[in-house]
Design a protein around this motif. Structure first.
Motif, PDB file in Angstrom:
ATOM      1  N   GLY A   1     -12.371 -64.522 -35.688  1.00  0.00           N
ATOM      2  CA  GLY A   1     -12.756 -63.192 -36.167  1.00  0.00           C
ATOM      3  C   GLY A   1     -13.119 -62.302 -34.985  1.00  0.00           C
ATOM      4  O   GLY A   1     -12.715 -61.127 -34.923  1.00  0.00           O
ATOM      5  N   PHE A   2     -13.835 -62.877 -34.036  1.00  0.00           N
ATOM      6  CA  PHE A   2     -14.208 -62.074 -32.869  1.00  0.00           C
ATOM      7  C   PHE A   2     -12.971 -61.666 -32.070  1.00  0.00           C
ATOM      8  O   PHE A   2     -12.888 -60.549 -31.565  1.00  0.00           O
ATOM      9  CB  PHE A   2     -15.194 -62.824 -31.967  1.00  0.00           C
ATOM     10  N   SER A   3     -12.014 -62.580 -31.966  1.00  0.00           N
ATOM     11  CA  SER A   3     -10.782 -62.244 -31.240  1.00  0.00           C
ATOM     12  C   SER A   3     -10.084 -61.036 -31.862  1.00  0.00           C
ATOM     13  O   SER A   3      -9.577 -60.167 -31.159  1.00  0.00           O
ATOM     14  CB  SER A   3      -9.810 -63.429 -31.241  1.00  0.00           C
ATOM     15  N   MET A   4     -10.071 -61.000 -33.195  1.00  0.00           N
ATOM     16  CA  MET A   4      -9.452 -59.855 -33.880  1.00  0.00           C
ATOM     17  C   MET A   4     -10.191 -58.567 -33.512  1.00  0.00           C
ATOM     18  O   MET A   4      -9.572 -57.544 -33.221  1.00  0.00           O
ATOM     19  CB  MET A   4      -9.527 -59.991 -35.408  1.00  0.00           C
ATOM     20  N   LEU A   5     -11.513 -58.635 -33.580  1.00  0.00           N
ATOM     21  CA  LEU A   5     -12.297 -57.441 -33.241  1.00  0.00           C
ATOM     22  C   LEU A   5     -11.997 -57.006 -31.811  1.00  0.00           C
ATOM     23  O   LEU A   5     -11.836 -55.818 -31.525  1.00  0.00           O
ATOM     24  CB  LEU A   5     -13.799 -57.727 -33.377  1.00  0.00           C
ATOM     25  N   ALA A   6     -11.909 -57.996 -30.919  1.00  0.00           N
ATOM     26  CA  ALA A   6     -11.632 -57.657 -29.517  1.00  0.00           C
ATOM     27  C   ALA A   6     -10.261 -57.003 -29.403  1.00  0.00           C
ATOM     28  O   ALA A   6     -10.071 -56.060 -28.626  1.00  0.00           O
ATOM     29  CB  ALA A   6     -11.707 -58.904 -28.654  1.00  0.00           C
ATOM     30  N   GLY A   7      -9.310 -57.490 -30.195  1.00  0.00           N
ATOM     31  CA  GLY A   7      -7.978 -56.898 -30.185  1.00  0.00           C
ATOM     32  C   GLY A   7      -8.038 -55.432 -30.603  1.00  0.00           C
ATOM     33  O   GLY A   7      -7.417 -54.561 -29.979  1.00  0.00           O
ATOM     34  N   ILE A   8      -8.816 -55.170 -31.656  1.00  0.00           N
ATOM     35  CA  ILE A   8      -8.950 -53.788 -32.135  1.00  0.00           C
ATOM     36  C   ILE A   8      -9.624 -52.931 -31.061  1.00  0.00           C
ATOM     37  O   ILE A   8      -9.193 -51.815 -30.764  1.00  0.00           O
ATOM     38  CB  ILE A   8      -9.755 -53.767 -33.452  1.00  0.00           C
ATOM     39  N   MET A   9     -10.640 -53.498 -30.440  1.00  0.00           N
ATOM     40  CA  MET A   9     -11.360 -52.750 -29.405  1.00  0.00           C
ATOM     41  C   MET A   9     -10.434 -52.391 -28.242  1.00  0.00           C
ATOM     42  O   MET A   9     -10.321 -51.226 -27.850  1.00  0.00           O
ATOM     43  CB  MET A   9     -12.542 -53.605 -28.914  1.00  0.00           C
ATOM     44  N   ILE A  10      -9.742 -53.391 -27.715  1.00  0.00           N
ATOM     45  CA  ILE A  10      -8.913 -53.165 -26.530  1.00  0.00           C
ATOM     46  C   ILE A  10      -7.764 -52.203 -26.832  1.00  0.00           C
ATOM     47  O   ILE A  10      -7.510 -51.253 -26.088  1.00  0.00           O
ATOM     48  CB  ILE A  10      -8.336 -54.503 -25.999  1.00  0.00           C
ATOM     49  N   PHE A  11      -7.083 -52.436 -27.956  1.00  0.00           N
ATOM     50  CA  PHE A  11      -5.906 -51.595 -28.208  1.00  0.00           C
ATOM     51  C   PHE A  11      -6.259 -50.174 -28.648  1.00  0.00           C
ATOM     52  O   PHE A  11      -5.482 -49.247 -28.426  1.00  0.00           O
ATOM     53  CB  PHE A  11      -4.919 -52.297 -29.146  1.00  0.00           C
ATOM     54  N   SER A  12      -7.444 -49.990 -29.229  1.00  0.00           N
ATOM     55  CA  SER A  12      -7.853 -48.604 -29.494  1.00  0.00           C
ATOM     56  C   SER A  12      -8.073 -47.879 -28.175  1.00  0.00           C
ATOM     57  O   SER A  12      -7.694 -46.716 -28.017  1.00  0.00           O
ATOM     58  CB  SER A  12      -9.166 -48.543 -30.279  1.00  0.00           C
ATOM     59  N   VAL A  13      -8.697 -48.573 -27.229  1.00  0.00           N
ATOM     60  CA  VAL A  13      -8.941 -47.951 -25.926  1.00  0.00           C
ATOM     61  C   VAL A  13      -7.606 -47.620 -25.252  1.00  0.00           C
ATOM     62  O   VAL A  13      -7.406 -46.514 -24.737  1.00  0.00           O
ATOM     63  CB  VAL A  13      -9.769 -48.892 -25.015  1.00  0.00           C
ATOM     64  N   LEU A  14      -6.686 -48.578 -25.286  1.00  0.00           N
ATOM     65  CA  LEU A  14      -5.392 -48.351 -24.633  1.00  0.00           C
ATOM     66  C   LEU A  14      -4.635 -47.207 -25.302  1.00  0.00           C
ATOM     67  O   LEU A  14      -4.002 -46.381 -24.634  1.00  0.00           O
ATOM     68  CB  LEU A  14      -4.552 -49.629 -24.662  1.00  0.00           C
ATOM     69  N   GLY A  15      -4.721 -47.150 -26.648  1.00  0.00           N
ATOM     70  CA  GLY A  15      -4.049 -46.086 -27.377  1.00  0.00           C
ATOM     71  C   GLY A  15      -4.618 -44.721 -27.006  1.00  0.00           C
ATOM     72  O   GLY A  15      -3.876 -43.764 -26.760  1.00  0.00           O
ATOM     73  N   SER A  16      -5.933 -44.683 -26.927  1.00  0.00           N
ATOM     74  CA  SER A  16      -6.577 -43.420 -26.581  1.00  0.00           C
ATOM     75  C   SER A  16      -6.211 -42.995 -25.162  1.00  0.00           C
ATOM     76  O   SER A  16      -5.947 -41.825 -24.878  1.00  0.00           O
ATOM     77  CB  SER A  16      -8.087 -43.571 -26.761  1.00  0.00           C
ATOM     78  N   MET A  17      -6.153 -43.953 -24.275  1.00  0.00           N
ATOM     79  CA  MET A  17      -5.789 -43.638 -22.893  1.00  0.00           C
ATOM     80  C   MET A  17      -4.348 -43.130 -22.818  1.00  0.00           C
ATOM     81  O   MET A  17      -4.053 -42.128 -22.158  1.00  0.00           O
ATOM     82  CB  MET A  17      -5.937 -44.877 -22.034  1.00  0.00           C
ATOM     83  N   ALA A  18      -3.448 -43.844 -23.504  1.00  0.00           N
ATOM     84  CA  ALA A  18      -2.042 -43.445 -23.478  1.00  0.00           C
ATOM     85  C   ALA A  18      -1.896 -42.028 -24.014  1.00  0.00           C
ATOM     86  O   ALA A  18      -1.129 -41.214 -23.483  1.00  0.00           O
ATOM     87  CB  ALA A  18      -1.212 -44.420 -24.313  1.00  0.00           C
ATOM     88  N   HIS A  19      -2.678 -41.731 -25.056  1.00  0.00           N
ATOM     89  CA  HIS A  19      -2.619 -40.392 -25.641  1.00  0.00           C
ATOM     90  C   HIS A  19      -3.028 -39.328 -24.621  1.00  0.00           C
ATOM     91  O   HIS A  19      -2.356 -38.318 -24.457  1.00  0.00           O
ATOM     92  CB  HIS A  19      -3.535 -40.332 -26.862  1.00  0.00           C
ATOM     93  N   SER A  20      -4.130 -39.591 -23.900  1.00  0.00           N
ATOM     94  CA  SER A  20      -4.575 -38.513 -23.014  1.00  0.00           C
ATOM     95  C   SER A  20      -3.811 -38.434 -21.700  1.00  0.00           C
ATOM     96  O   SER A  20      -3.827 -37.396 -21.050  1.00  0.00           O
ATOM     97  CB  SER A  20      -6.088 -38.564 -22.774  1.00  0.00           C
ATOM     98  N   THR A  21      -3.138 -39.514 -21.313  1.00  0.00           N
ATOM     99  CA  THR A  21      -2.381 -39.421 -20.060  1.00  0.00           C
ATOM    100  C   THR A  21      -0.887 -39.205 -20.306  1.00  0.00           C
ATOM    101  O   THR A  21      -0.118 -39.091 -19.360  1.00  0.00           O
ATOM    102  CB  THR A  21      -2.532 -40.704 -19.217  1.00  0.00           C
ATOM    103  N   GLY A  22      -0.491 -39.222 -21.585  1.00  0.00           N
ATOM    104  CA  GLY A  22       0.912 -39.027 -21.907  1.00  0.00           C
ATOM    105  C   GLY A  22       1.797 -40.230 -21.587  1.00  0.00           C
ATOM    106  O   GLY A  22       3.015 -40.104 -21.494  1.00  0.00           O
TER     107      GLY A  22
END
Ligand code: PHE
Length: 494
Positions: A265-286
């Motif tokens: 369960g924690f691994s899933m949460l970590a997956g959500i945490m990491i990929f939200s951050v990466l998604g947000s970064m990709a969005h702001s840097t294009g």
């Protein structure tokens, strides 16, 4: 005659076992592995591996520790005096991990500080390799100690010393009862905020979009099994040591299943945490999410700091992220050191305080090597060989010995006497056939790759010194320890 320490409560034991299982691997390894191996479709081999290897193996290790009330060498000596060496091999692997894992925790502690003052700047890569690590060009060119890292590693060993020295209930259980709930809470707070940032859900799409064609690839299945073993800390003598402190009537099967599910369960949460951050970064840097996705040291110390730079409230995200890494790391580090501690107490009858203190001093002295400019290079080689050769070897020999040579009946009877749900043929089949086959395949194919393609472009002498030599050396020392006279409690296990 049994004066072995005990956990104070069932929840305390589970939190400690979960504390060991949840580590840096859940945060920086699992999300990328899932993304790379089929995204949402990866959960099929992952859940399959969890049910056919993770839970059965965990039940076996908990059962062994519980039945024979001892650390891995003592348990193996109890089933057959000839096999004690394997326990020591596992303990030595754990000891080596303890040494370099402490260095990584040291980095996370330093980065927790950098999150406050933004020291990593805009060139997070140049900062990490250059100013911070002072990376040299080869593993044997040490280049001097980096004092901030040295200090943070001293703190890490100090914390672990405090927990292990204060004993099972008063130290380890107490620490994990705070660390683990807090870790979950912080990750949830982090996710609650990051998920509202533009681009975050695009990141999650990347993580979860299933690519079912990957399921036809056997290496995806092997990856799932590998992740399960490493993530659950099985095959290192850790879970055996922890379960040796369980009271007589403990419910092994339930405890094992709960530990495994909470970790996943924690691994899933970590997956959500990491990929939200990466998604947000990709969005702001294009950029595309696939350009920024990654794992390990590069993800934690280069990509995430760069992503945090692009996010609102960098202080909030930066401190929570590195605090989570530190807490996850420390609770695992405690378990690794405890595995070594309990073996030495069992074998030589020395006091906990003496063993823990000497171990932590030696451990810290060795960690110092990883605080030099060559630290990351040495760590990279050692970690690669530990994960891809030593761990697979130790888990494979353990499972073959216990499930084929010795037989599972003894453990099964013990486990079934006290558990709510009992294990039977399916459990034995999972261990004797599925686990043996997958581990066997993974070990030999990994050995073959390592021989045919020298790892990471390092020179042969470096690979021999920091990689290939580990397992043979561990086996020699283990045989020596097996021959050494034991404290009398060692044989009287029942
Ligand atoms: N299970 C921990 C993780 O996923 C790592 C670990 C490995 C802990 C070995 C203890 C021993 O990161």
């Amino acid at each position: 005659m049994d004066n072995r320490e005990q956990w104070g409560s069932r929840a305390g034991f589970i939190l400690a076992a979960v504390g060991s299982a949840i580590g840096l691997g859940n945060i920086w390894r699992f999300p990328y592995m899932a993304y790379e191996n089929g995204g949402g479709a990866f959960f099929i081999p992952y859940i399959f591996a969890l049910l056919t290897a993770g839970i059965p193996f965990m039940i076996m290790e908990f059962g062994l520790g519980h039945k024979y009330k001892g650390s891995a060498p003592k348990v193996l000596a109890a089933v057959n005096a000839k096999y004690e060496w394997l326990g020591w091999v596992q303990i030595m692997i754990a000891g080596i991990i303890a040494v370099y894992y402490a260095a990584v925790i040291g980095w996370t502690i330093n980065y927790l500080g950098f999150a406050f003052d933004g020291a990593w700047g805009t060139d997070t890569k140049g900062f990490f390799f250059g100013e911070y690590l002072g990376l040299t060009s080869s593993p044997t060119e040490l280049g001097g100690i980096r004092w901030p890292i040295f200090g943070a590693c001293a703190l890490t060993w100090g914390l672990t010393w405090l927990a292990c020295n204060s004993g099972i209930r008063g130290g380890i259980e107490r620490a994990c009862k705070v660390l683990i709930p807090l870790l979950f809470a912080l990750v949830l707070v982090f996710i609650g905020r990051v998920i509202t940032l533009p681009g975050a859900t695009v990141g999650l799409d990347f993580l979860f979009t299933p690519d079912f064609s990957k399921l036809a690839d056997f290496s995806v299945w092997a990856a799932a099994y590998g992740q399960i073993f490493f993530s659950l800390s099985i095959g290192f003598g850790i879970m055996i040591a922890y379960s040796s402190y369980l009271p007589k009537n403990a419910d092994i099967c339930n405890n094992a299943a709960m530990t495994v599910f909470i970790n996943c369960g924690f691994s899933m949460l970590a997956g959500i945490m990491i990929f939200s951050v990466l998604g947000s970064m990709a969005h702001s840097t294009g950029q595309a999410v696939s350009d920024v996705a990654g794992a390990g040291v590069g993800l934690a110390f280069i990509t995430i700091p760069a992503a945090i730079n692009t996010m609102p409230a960098p202080l909030f995200f930066g401190t929570i992220f590195f605090l989570c890494l530190t807490m996850a790391g420390v609770s695992s580090h405690i378990s690794i050191v405890e595995a070594v501690t309990s073996s030495l107490i069992d074998k030589f009858g020395a006091s906990r305080q003496k063993v823990v203190t000497v171990l932590c001093i030696i451990g810290f002295a060795l960690t110092a090597v990883f605080t030099t400019g060559a630290g990351l290079l040495i760590l990279d080689i050692v970690d690669h060989f530990i994960n891809n050769i030593c761990l697979l070897f130790a888990a494979l020999v353990e499972i073959v010995l216990i499930s084929w040579v010795i037989g599972l009946d003894g453990v099964r009877n013990d486990v079934n006497t006290y558990s709510d749900f009992s294990v039977g043929k399916l459990w034995a089949f999972s261990l004797r056939i599925i686990t043996v086959l997958v581990l066997g395949y993974s070990f030999f194919s990994s050995l073959y790759t390592k021989i045919t393609e020298p790892y990471g472009g390092y020179g042969m002498s470096d690979l021999v010194m920091f990689g290939w030599s580990i397992l043979p050396l561990a086996i020699v020392v283990a045989i020596f320890l097996q021959k050494k006279q034991s404290h009398k409690q060692f044989q009287h296990y029942s």
